[in-house]
Design a protein around this motif. Structure first.
Motif, PDB file in Angstrom:
ATOM      1  N   HIS A  35      -1.079   8.548  -6.679  1.00  0.00           N
ATOM      2  CA  HIS A  35      -0.842   7.115  -6.492  1.00  0.00           C
ATOM      3  C   HIS A  35      -0.058   6.830  -5.206  1.00  0.00           C
ATOM      4  N   ALA A  36      -0.119   7.763  -4.274  1.00  0.00           N
ATOM      5  CA  ALA A  36       0.587   7.560  -2.999  1.00  0.00           C
ATOM      6  C   ALA A  36       0.033   6.369  -2.224  1.00  0.00           C
ATOM      7  N   SER A  37      -1.232   6.035  -2.435  1.00  0.00           N
ATOM      8  CA  SER A  37      -1.848   4.943  -1.671  1.00  0.00           C
ATOM      9  C   SER A  37      -1.120   3.619  -1.877  1.00  0.00           C
ATOM     10  N   ASP A  38      -0.474   3.452  -3.028  1.00  0.00           N
ATOM     11  CA  ASP A  38       0.267   2.211  -3.290  1.00  0.00           C
ATOM     12  C   ASP A  38       1.537   2.098  -2.444  1.00  0.00           C
ATOM     13  N   TRP A  39       1.935   3.217  -1.819  1.00  0.00           N
ATOM     14  CA  TRP A  39       3.201   3.241  -1.089  1.00  0.00           C
ATOM     15  C   TRP A  39       3.038   3.721   0.363  1.00  0.00           C
ATOM     16  N   MET A  40       1.809   3.733   0.864  1.00  0.00           N
ATOM     17  CA  MET A  40       1.594   4.233   2.218  1.00  0.00           C
ATOM     18  C   MET A  40       1.978   3.187   3.269  1.00  0.00           C
ATOM     19  N   GLN A  41       2.608   3.682   4.326  1.00  0.00           N
ATOM     20  CA  GLN A  41       2.958   2.862   5.489  1.00  0.00           C
ATOM     21  C   GLN A  41       2.276   3.508   6.683  1.00  0.00           C
ATOM     22  N   THR A  88       1.718   7.607   6.558  1.00  0.00           N
ATOM     23  CA  THR A  88       2.760   8.326   5.823  1.00  0.00           C
ATOM     24  C   THR A  88       3.284   7.492   4.668  1.00  0.00           C
ATOM     25  N   LEU A  89       3.833   8.169   3.686  1.00  0.00           N
ATOM     26  CA  LEU A  89       4.477   7.506   2.571  1.00  0.00           C
ATOM     27  C   LEU A  89       5.700   6.741   3.083  1.00  0.00           C
ATOM     28  N   TYR A  90       5.872   5.512   2.616  1.00  0.00           N
ATOM     29  CA  TYR A  90       7.055   4.712   2.956  1.00  0.00           C
ATOM     30  C   TYR A  90       8.321   5.547   2.770  1.00  0.00           C
ATOM     31  N   GLY A  91       9.261   5.429   3.699  1.00  0.00           N
ATOM     32  CA  GLY A  91      10.442   6.285   3.717  1.00  0.00           C
ATOM     33  C   GLY A  91      11.235   6.292   2.426  1.00  0.00           C
ATOM     34  N   GLY A  92      11.432   5.110   1.810  1.00  0.00           N
ATOM     35  CA  GLY A  92      12.166   5.063   0.557  1.00  0.00           C
ATOM     36  C   GLY A  92      11.434   5.786  -0.557  1.00  0.00           C
ATOM     37  N   ALA A  93      10.090   5.711  -0.557  1.00  0.00           N
ATOM     38  CA  ALA A  93       9.304   6.385  -1.582  1.00  0.00           C
ATOM     39  C   ALA A  93       9.312   7.897  -1.381  1.00  0.00           C
ATOM     40  N   SER A  94       9.178   8.347  -0.148  1.00  0.00           N
ATOM     41  CA  SER A  94       9.204   9.794   0.100  1.00  0.00           C
ATOM     42  C   SER A  94      10.592  10.365  -0.180  1.00  0.00           C
ATOM     43  N   ALA A  95      11.659   9.607   0.157  1.00  0.00           N
ATOM     44  CA  ALA A  95      13.013  10.051  -0.182  1.00  0.00           C
ATOM     45  C   ALA A  95      13.193  10.125  -1.694  1.00  0.00           C
ATOM     46  N   LEU A  96      12.597   9.165  -2.409  1.00  0.00           N
ATOM     47  CA  LEU A  96      12.695   9.179  -3.872  1.00  0.00           C
ATOM     48  C   LEU A  96      11.971  10.388  -4.456  1.00  0.00           C
ATOM     49  N   VAL A  97      10.831  10.771  -3.892  1.00  0.00           N
ATOM     50  CA  VAL A  97      10.129  11.970  -4.356  1.00  0.00           C
ATOM     51  C   VAL A  97      11.033  13.194  -4.198  1.00  0.00           C
ATOM     52  N   PRO A 150       4.533  13.041   8.878  1.00  0.00           N
ATOM     53  CA  PRO A 150       3.923  12.197   7.841  1.00  0.00           C
ATOM     54  C   PRO A 150       3.794  12.917   6.492  1.00  0.00           C
ATOM     55  N   VAL A 151       4.057  12.158   5.425  1.00  0.00           N
ATOM     56  CA  VAL A 151       3.917  12.657   4.056  1.00  0.00           C
ATOM     57  C   VAL A 151       2.686  11.995   3.448  1.00  0.00           C
ATOM     58  N   GLY A 152       1.725  12.811   3.006  1.00  0.00           N
ATOM     59  CA  GLY A 152       0.503  12.300   2.403  1.00  0.00           C
ATOM     60  C   GLY A 152       0.427  12.583   0.921  1.00  0.00           C
ATOM     61  N   GLU A 153      -0.785  12.613   0.389  1.00  0.00           N
ATOM     62  CA  GLU A 153      -0.975  12.809  -1.050  1.00  0.00           C
ATOM     63  C   GLU A 153      -0.753  14.253  -1.482  1.00  0.00           C
ATOM     64  N   ASP A 154      -1.217  15.200  -0.673  1.00  0.00           N
ATOM     65  CA  ASP A 154      -1.120  16.612  -1.039  1.00  0.00           C
ATOM     66  C   ASP A 154       0.103  17.234  -0.389  1.00  0.00           C
TER      67      ASP A 154
END
Length: 259
Positions: A21-27, A30-39, A64-68
């Protein structure tokens, strides 16, 4: 629930994970910074249950942080009151995000200095007009409700301030909520750019002032302010206040300013 679905693959076990479900948070790519930090934060607390409350975090946005992805976590040092944990997100075998977390038990205070309330208090979130998302990244429009936090027509300098809350009902703990929301505003340097161009967060270091914060109706006043911008970089101060004006997060960030 998109937030729970995003974090579901983060089990606390090191190794590969697919963020379906990364697509809901992509910027962008790359994954939005707050979302990638939360992961990365979720990886730390699920790998080592029973940690004290989070007091500080240092996050480096390397690539960049992606789905995989692949996830790692290790305790760097565990003392009587403080535990320091490193967690990382790898993409294609290389570090894409590296985070250092400081967890600490509370102690009887020997120093007490309340954080300052925001200058030019904008009033309660419900008393401010909604912000349209016409220029915001898609993940903002999908996941956040924004209201104005600065008086229209005043000199806002190099500061961006908005009321923000998650649109989704969620069961995130207070610290996870702060990590997810702490980087939601665009850099303050955006207001003083001489021409339009992309901006990119390089790192983010923050202190959690209240790890138990549950602001009224989920609203937080988020502010990014450029303290100095030149040579393609901006030094930003990031702050969050709850709906009653109590500061709950204090941070700094280096932002790359392109164009």
């Amino acid at each position: 629930m998109t937030i729970a679905s995003l974090l579901e693959p983060v089990t606390g076990q090191p190794g590969p994970a697919h963020l379906s479900h990364a697509s809901d948070w992509m910027q962008g790519r790359t994954l939005y910074g707050g979302a990638s930090a939360l992961v990365a934060y979720t990886m730390a607390v699920r790998a080592f249950p029973g940690l004290p409350p989070l007091r500080a975090g240092q996050v480096a946005f390397v690539a960049p942080v992606g789905e995989d992805i692949a996830l790692t976590a290790e305790i760097v040092r565990q003392g009587r009151n403080v535990t320091q944990v490193r967690s990382e997100i790898l993409c294609e075998g290389r570090v894409a995000l590296s985070a250092f977390w400081l967890f600490g038990e509370g102690r009887e205070p020997n120093a007490v200095q309340p954080a300052s309330r925001p200058e030019d208090w904008p009033g309660a979130p419900e008393d401010n007009a909604p912000v349209t998302h016409s220029f915001a990244p898609a993940f903002v429009a999908k996941n956040f409700e924004l209201r104005h936090g600065q008086t229209k027509g005043t000199d806002r300098g190099a500061t961006v301030r908005r009321w923000a809350r998650l649109t989704e009902a969620h069961d995130l703990d207070p610290v996870s909520t702060l990590v997810l929301m702490g980087d939601v505003m665009p850099p303050g340097a955006m207001r003083v750019m001489q021409r339009q161009g992309p901006l990119s967060s390089v790192n983010w270091s923050f202190n959690v002032l209240d790890p138990t914060s549950r602001s009224r109706d989920g609203w937080y006043l988020a502010e990014n302010a450029s303290q100095h911008a030149d040579a393609g970089y901006s030094s930003e101060r990031l702050r969050l206040w709850d709906a009653d004006g109590q500061q709950v997060l204090d941070g700094i960030q280096c932002v790359a300013v392109f164009g």
